[in-house]
Design an enzyme around this catalytic site. Structure first.
Site, PDB file in Angstrom:
ATOM      1  N   HIS A 121       0.816  -1.222   0.000  1.00  0.00           N
ATOM      2  CA  HIS A 121       0.000   0.000   0.000  1.00  0.00           C
ATOM      3  C   HIS A 121       0.846   1.267   0.000  1.00  0.00           C
ATOM      4  CE1 HIS A 121      -3.451  -2.473   0.409  1.00  0.00           C
ATOM      5  NE2 HIS A 121      -3.150  -2.881   1.622  1.00  0.00           N
ATOM      6  N   ASP A 158      -2.636 -11.081  -1.958  1.00  0.00           N
ATOM      7  CA  ASP A 158      -3.167 -10.519  -0.711  1.00  0.00           C
ATOM      8  C   ASP A 158      -4.623 -10.084  -0.940  1.00  0.00           C
ATOM      9  OD1 ASP A 158      -1.712  -9.004   1.922  1.00  0.00           O
ATOM     10  OD2 ASP A 158      -3.568  -8.050   1.240  1.00  0.00           O
ATOM     11  N   HIS A 160      -6.094  -7.484  -0.129  1.00  0.00           N
ATOM     12  CA  HIS A 160      -6.230  -6.061  -0.441  1.00  0.00           C
ATOM     13  C   HIS A 160      -5.542  -5.727  -1.772  1.00  0.00           C
ATOM     14  CE1 HIS A 160      -6.476  -6.343   4.008  1.00  0.00           C
ATOM     15  NE2 HIS A 160      -7.485  -5.512   3.813  1.00  0.00           N
ATOM     16  N   ASP A 247      -4.607 -12.944   4.155  1.00  0.00           N
ATOM     17  CA  ASP A 247      -5.824 -12.346   4.707  1.00  0.00           C
ATOM     18  C   ASP A 247      -7.054 -12.706   3.854  1.00  0.00           C
ATOM     19  OD1 ASP A 247      -4.586 -10.779   2.802  1.00  0.00           O
ATOM     20  OD2 ASP A 247      -4.482  -8.971   4.034  1.00  0.00           O
TER      21      ASP A 247
END
Ligand SMILES: [Zn+2]
Length: 343
Positions: A121, A158, A160, A247
């Site tokens: 991120h 991931d 995200h 996740d």
């Protein structure tokens, strides 16, 4: 042997008691690997922090100074990302682990792992989502600069969206980014739609597939099989970077994807095969995972997949009610990508 970059201080990447990021995950993962005697296949290496010039290839000086300042006094980088004292050093150490892991692939290793890596991120001059420095980009820029490595395939599974990595390389045709993630309408950071495919020269080299909450193993396996091998083989990377965030596990408290343990073995094994067919250089960055117990077992299965060890952690499949929608999305993505790839 797999090189496994680990430092005791990794466990200080902890954003506080009530924060979902739990600091001692690297230690717990290594302990689990040891308990199951998998450490005999690992060469454990202690990384050094990356240097400031490594950060400067990716981040602006102002941003680096901001993190350094917050790290001295403690504070907040963004609403979801507290900056505890000393975080600058630990984030630099995490980058050092990825950088050294990447470098080892050019010397004497075919697979390297950094359990505290994959901070996707972080963008050039801003970040959130528990990330400070983008170790993926720090590694890519270091290897470009020092070793003239040209083409990087980043496979980011991931839950995200890999927004920071995407923004850094959006116009760059030498970095292929494939990001599978939960749909941005339902999860942070809110981006990563099918239509985001890169800009200018970089068109076709950013690939996003968002999954609806409730998507499970079948959706992911189908998408992986239909998209990833074909494109990576055509791209012919010099190095593959696998951000293996777990996740996506059904028990993760932050997201709503329903993967189970065995799928992580599958992804790792398939990505290793892709590495063997192309460059034989694979850097694995463990990425997110916020149910500590489930994350440790999922990471363990990833290491098993890389090693071809079949004694994995198993659990029952969860029915995938979103498969039809995923199939539609895969079709749509392939239609868009067919301008750039034979797929
Ligand atoms: Zn994540």
């Amino acid at each position: 042997m797999i090189k496994f970059y680990y430092h005791e201080r990794y466990n200080e990447y902890d954003l506080g008691e009530n924060h979902p990021l739990i600091g001692d995950k690297p230690r717990r993962t290594l302990n689990f690997l040891k308990k199951r005697k998998i450490d005999r296949y690992l060469e454990i290496k202690e990384p050094k922090p990356c240097e400031e010039k490594d950060l400067l290839r990716v981040h602006t000086r102002e941003y680096i100074e901001k993190v350094r300042f917050l790290s001295r006094i403690g504070g907040y980088l963004s609403i979801d990302t507290p900056a505890p004292r000393g975080i600058f050093e630990i984030a630099s150490l995490a980058c050092g682990g990825s950088k050294e892991g990447g470098e080892s692939l050019l010397k004497d290793s075919k697979i390297s792992i950094n359990p505290l890596g994959g901070f996707h991120h972080a963008s050039r001059d801003a970040s959130s989502g528990f990330c400070f420095f983008n170790d993926i980009a720090v590694t890519i820029e270091y290897l470009r600069n020092r070793y003239r490595v040209k083409k990087f395939a980043v496979i980011d599974l991931d839950v995200h969206h890999a927004n920071g990595t995407q923004y850094i390389y959006y116009k760059d045709p030498d970095v292929l980014l494939i990001s599978f993630h939960q749909d941005g309408r339902t999860l942070y950071p809110g981006s990563g739609f099918i239509e985001e495919i890169g800009e200018n020269e970089g068109k076709g080299y950013t690939i996003n597939l968002p999954f609806l909450p409730g998507s499970g193993n079948e959706s992911y396996k189908r998408a992986f099989d239909e998209i990833v091998p074909d494109i990576v083989l055509q791209f012919k990377p010099d190095i593959i970077i696998y951000q293996s965030g777990v996740d996506t596990h059904h028990s993760d408290p932050l997201a709503d994807i329903l993967l189970t343990y065995p799928i992580y073995f599958y992804f790792a094994r398939e990505i290793k095969k892709l590495s063997e067919k192309t460059c034989n250089k694979l850097l694995v960055l463990f990425g997110g995972g916020y149910n500590s117990d489930a994350s440790v077992k999922s990471y363990y299965n990833i290491v098993c997949g890389l090693l071809g060890v079949e004694e994995i952690v198993r659990e029952e499949d969860i029915p995938d009610t979103k498969l039809e929608i995923t199939i539609e999305r895969i079709k749509e993505l392939k239609r868009i990508l067919s301008d750039y790839w034979s797929i």
